[in-house]
Scaffold this active site. Structure first.
Site, PDB file in Angstrom:
ATOM      1  N   THR A 148       0.822  -1.224   0.000  1.00  0.00           N
ATOM      2  CA  THR A 148       0.000   0.000   0.000  1.00  0.00           C
ATOM      3  C   THR A 148       0.847   1.262   0.000  1.00  0.00           C
ATOM      4  O   THR A 148       0.476   2.266  -0.622  1.00  0.00           O
ATOM      5  CB  THR A 148      -0.920  -0.001   1.249  1.00  0.00           C
ATOM      6  OG1 THR A 148      -1.808  -1.096   1.110  1.00  0.00           O
ATOM      7  CG2 THR A 148      -1.726   1.274   1.370  1.00  0.00           C
ATOM      8  N   ASP A 178       1.329  -6.334  -4.643  1.00  0.00           N
ATOM      9  CA  ASP A 178       0.535  -6.411  -3.418  1.00  0.00           C
ATOM     10  C   ASP A 178       1.126  -7.606  -2.664  1.00  0.00           C
ATOM     11  O   ASP A 178       1.376  -8.656  -3.270  1.00  0.00           O
ATOM     12  CB  ASP A 178      -0.933  -6.677  -3.788  1.00  0.00           C
ATOM     13  CG  ASP A 178      -1.842  -6.637  -2.571  1.00  0.00           C
ATOM     14  OD1 ASP A 178      -2.744  -5.796  -2.560  1.00  0.00           O
ATOM     15  OD2 ASP A 178      -1.629  -7.444  -1.640  1.00  0.00           O
ATOM     16  N   SER A 179       1.345  -7.471  -1.364  1.00  0.00           N
ATOM     17  CA  SER A 179       2.087  -8.546  -0.687  1.00  0.00           C
ATOM     18  C   SER A 179       1.288  -9.838  -0.594  1.00  0.00           C
ATOM     19  O   SER A 179       1.841 -10.883  -0.241  1.00  0.00           O
ATOM     20  CB  SER A 179       2.594  -8.110   0.679  1.00  0.00           C
ATOM     21  OG  SER A 179       1.571  -8.097   1.620  1.00  0.00           O
ATOM     22  N   SER A 180       0.001  -9.800  -0.928  1.00  0.00           N
ATOM     23  CA  SER A 180      -0.724 -11.090  -0.961  1.00  0.00           C
ATOM     24  C   SER A 180      -0.219 -11.970  -2.106  1.00  0.00           C
ATOM     25  O   SER A 180      -0.492 -13.170  -2.125  1.00  0.00           O
ATOM     26  CB  SER A 180      -2.244 -10.901  -1.030  1.00  0.00           C
ATOM     27  OG  SER A 180      -2.589  -9.681  -1.569  1.00  0.00           O
ATOM     28  N   THR A 224       1.693  -4.815   4.039  1.00  0.00           N
ATOM     29  CA  THR A 224       1.514  -5.282   5.423  1.00  0.00           C
ATOM     30  C   THR A 224       0.894  -6.686   5.496  1.00  0.00           C
ATOM     31  O   THR A 224       1.098  -7.385   6.490  1.00  0.00           O
ATOM     32  CB  THR A 224       0.611  -4.317   6.221  1.00  0.00           C
ATOM     33  OG1 THR A 224      -0.654  -4.222   5.572  1.00  0.00           O
ATOM     34  CG2 THR A 224       1.246  -2.950   6.342  1.00  0.00           C
ATOM     35  N   ASP A 225       0.162  -7.094   4.451  1.00  0.00           N
ATOM     36  CA  ASP A 225      -0.586  -8.361   4.555  1.00  0.00           C
ATOM     37  C   ASP A 225       0.315  -9.555   4.867  1.00  0.00           C
ATOM     38  O   ASP A 225      -0.051 -10.411   5.674  1.00  0.00           O
ATOM     39  CB  ASP A 225      -1.362  -8.649   3.253  1.00  0.00           C
ATOM     40  CG  ASP A 225      -2.564  -7.720   3.097  1.00  0.00           C
ATOM     41  OD1 ASP A 225      -2.914  -7.024   4.065  1.00  0.00           O
ATOM     42  OD2 ASP A 225      -3.155  -7.688   1.998  1.00  0.00           O
ATOM     43  N   GLN A 281      -4.606 -21.455  18.230  1.00  0.00           N
ATOM     44  CA  GLN A 281      -5.409 -20.427  17.566  1.00  0.00           C
ATOM     45  C   GLN A 281      -5.317 -19.089  18.304  1.00  0.00           C
ATOM     46  O   GLN A 281      -5.720 -18.060  17.776  1.00  0.00           O
ATOM     47  CB  GLN A 281      -6.876 -20.878  17.490  1.00  0.00           C
ATOM     48  CG  GLN A 281      -7.051 -22.071  16.574  1.00  0.00           C
ATOM     49  CD  GLN A 281      -8.490 -22.574  16.480  1.00  0.00           C
ATOM     50  OE1 GLN A 281      -9.433 -21.871  16.811  1.00  0.00           O
ATOM     51  NE2 GLN A 281      -8.646 -23.790  16.005  1.00  0.00           N
ATOM     52  N   CYS A 282      -4.804 -19.111  19.548  1.00  0.00           N
ATOM     53  CA  CYS A 282      -4.661 -17.858  20.313  1.00  0.00           C
ATOM     54  C   CYS A 282      -3.328 -17.216  19.960  1.00  0.00           C
ATOM     55  O   CYS A 282      -2.278 -17.840  20.146  1.00  0.00           O
ATOM     56  CB  CYS A 282      -4.628 -18.125  21.815  1.00  0.00           C
ATOM     57  SG  CYS A 282      -6.066 -18.968  22.419  1.00  0.00           S
TER      58      CYS A 282
HETATM   59  N1  ASP Z   1      -2.708  -5.438   0.384  1.00  0.00           N
HETATM   60  C1  ASP Z   1      -1.627  -4.601   0.815  1.00  0.00           C
HETATM   61  C2  ASP Z   1      -0.339  -5.411   0.774  1.00  0.00           C
HETATM   62  O1  ASP Z   1      -0.100  -6.181   1.653  1.00  0.00           O
HETATM   63  C3  ASP Z   1      -1.884  -4.083   2.185  1.00  0.00           C
HETATM   64  C4  ASP Z   1      -0.825  -3.154   2.731  1.00  0.00           C
HETATM   65  O2  ASP Z   1       0.248  -2.976   2.234  1.00  0.00           O
HETATM   66  O3  ASP Z   1      -1.106  -2.553   3.798  1.00  0.00           O
HETATM   67  O4  ASP Z   1       0.428  -5.290  -0.151  1.00  0.00           O
END
Ligand code: ASP
Length: 337
Positions: A11, A54-56, A86-87, A273-274
């Site tokens: 992002t 996009d990091s996904s 961030t993902d 899961q916690c």
């Molecule tokens: N979808 C974005 C990514 O991970 C989200 C981000 O960067 O905050 O690339």
């Protein structure tokens, strides 16, 4: 002081397209948005690791590529900052901590929740402070940070201890099982007692085996699903996400499936899961069966560290007892229990 700034996407470097979606734009534009970095007291070179993503879309092959860039430049730079979405930032940080074992120089990953071109963006502060942290020295002139970290919203975290806790809050990351390495306010306050000072030699092992699976327990989970995922999916390791401190329901078929898995050489790992606390086997009768079936406890590791450590050990062809010993050991600050 020389710093290498590596851009991978996320992002922080995105712009709104006419149809309203956010998509990545190029690195020169990101740099143009933060002219302040030219005034910083160090020489900064920049490199784009690949076409911004996009990091996904990032997977184990990107970690290896990134690790190669860092390894190739290790002796030419004092420190490194990586701009990343961030993902999956916590996965990349964890993976790099294993692949670049004892790198001993600051590698700080950062990004933002709002694109850097947006007026209220958190990207500017995250980027500038990451660079400052990467340049910070201890009293003896060695780098204050000698490990792989994530910096976000005034906090520096150990990279293999964080997870993304919020898709909306500026405070996007949390490290429930390990203290923060530095707090940033008027002053930068590095908590030296929690930072790593690697004493062992640096070694670079860029191998990852992604043939694993994560299986999350849910009330009502059935035999066919467990059998198919654990025994018939062709995975080398299965990470069970169990309840609380590592508990599973009393299902008579479960121990048979786990025994069969062990006989087939499929590694089974127990993670909670916690996000806080981790697994303690066997605190309850509900987890005793897992220990008897040879299931390995992930302790207080994050899911991200558990996944990447498993991929890395398998990638290095570690099996059976050797895998077990290394998995249960604290290699780079990723686990305390
Ligand atoms: N979808 C974005 C990514 O991970 C989200 C981000 O960067 O905050 O690339």
């Amino acid at each position: 002081m020389k710093l290498l700034l590596i851009y991978t996407g996320g992002t922080i470097g995105m712009i709104q397209s006419p149809d309203g979606d956010l998509s990545p734009f190029d690195f020169d534009e990101v740099i143009r948005q933060v002219p302040e970095i030219k005034q910083m007291d160090c020489e900064i070179d920049t490199i784009q690791a690949w076409n911004p993503l996009d990091s996904s879309d990032i997977n184990h092959n990107h970690w290896i590529k990134l690790a190669n860039i860092l390894n190739d430049n290790r002796s030419s730079y004092n420190s490194f900052v990586i701009l990343h979405g961030t993902d999956t930032m916590a996965y990349t940080a964890s993976a790099l901590s294993f692949i670049l074992m004892n790198f001993s120089k600051p590698i700080i990953l950062t990004g933002s929740q709002l694109p850097i071109g947006v007026l209220r963006s958190d990207g500017r502060e995250n980027l500038i402070t990451s660079i400052e942290l990467a340049m910070t020295k201890r009293g003896d002139n060695t780098p204050a940070i000698q490990e792989i970290c994530v910096y976000f919203e005034y906090k520096l975290f150990r990279g293999n201890r964080v997870f993304k806790r919020s898709s909306q809050a500026f405070e996007a990351f949390s490290s429930p099982n390990y203290p923060i390495l530095a707090d940033v306010g008027v002053h930068i306050d590095v908590h030296e007692e929690y930072t790593l000072s690697p004493e062992k030699n640096y070694f670079f092992e860029p191998e990852m085996d992604s043939h694993i699976a994560v299986l999350k327990f849910f009330p009502g989970i059935d035999e066919a699903f467990l059998r198919n995922t654990i025994l018939n999916s062709g995975r080398n390791a299965i990470i069970l996400q169990t309840y609380g401190s590592g508990n599973v329901p009393k299902l008579d078929f479960l121990s048979d499936i786990l025994d069969e898995a062990r006989d087939k050489g499929v590694l089974i790992i127990n993670t909670s899961q916690c996000p806080g606390g981790g697994v303690s086997q066997p605190a309850y009768a509900a987890s005793r069966m897992l220990r008897h079936s040879g299931v390995l406890s992930a302790g207080d590791m994050t899911l991200e560290a558990t996944i990447t450590k498993t991929m890395w050990l398998l990638g290095r062809r570690k099996q059976g007892k050797v895998f077990e010993q290394l998995f249960l050991e604290n290699l780079v600050g990723e686990r305390t229990i």
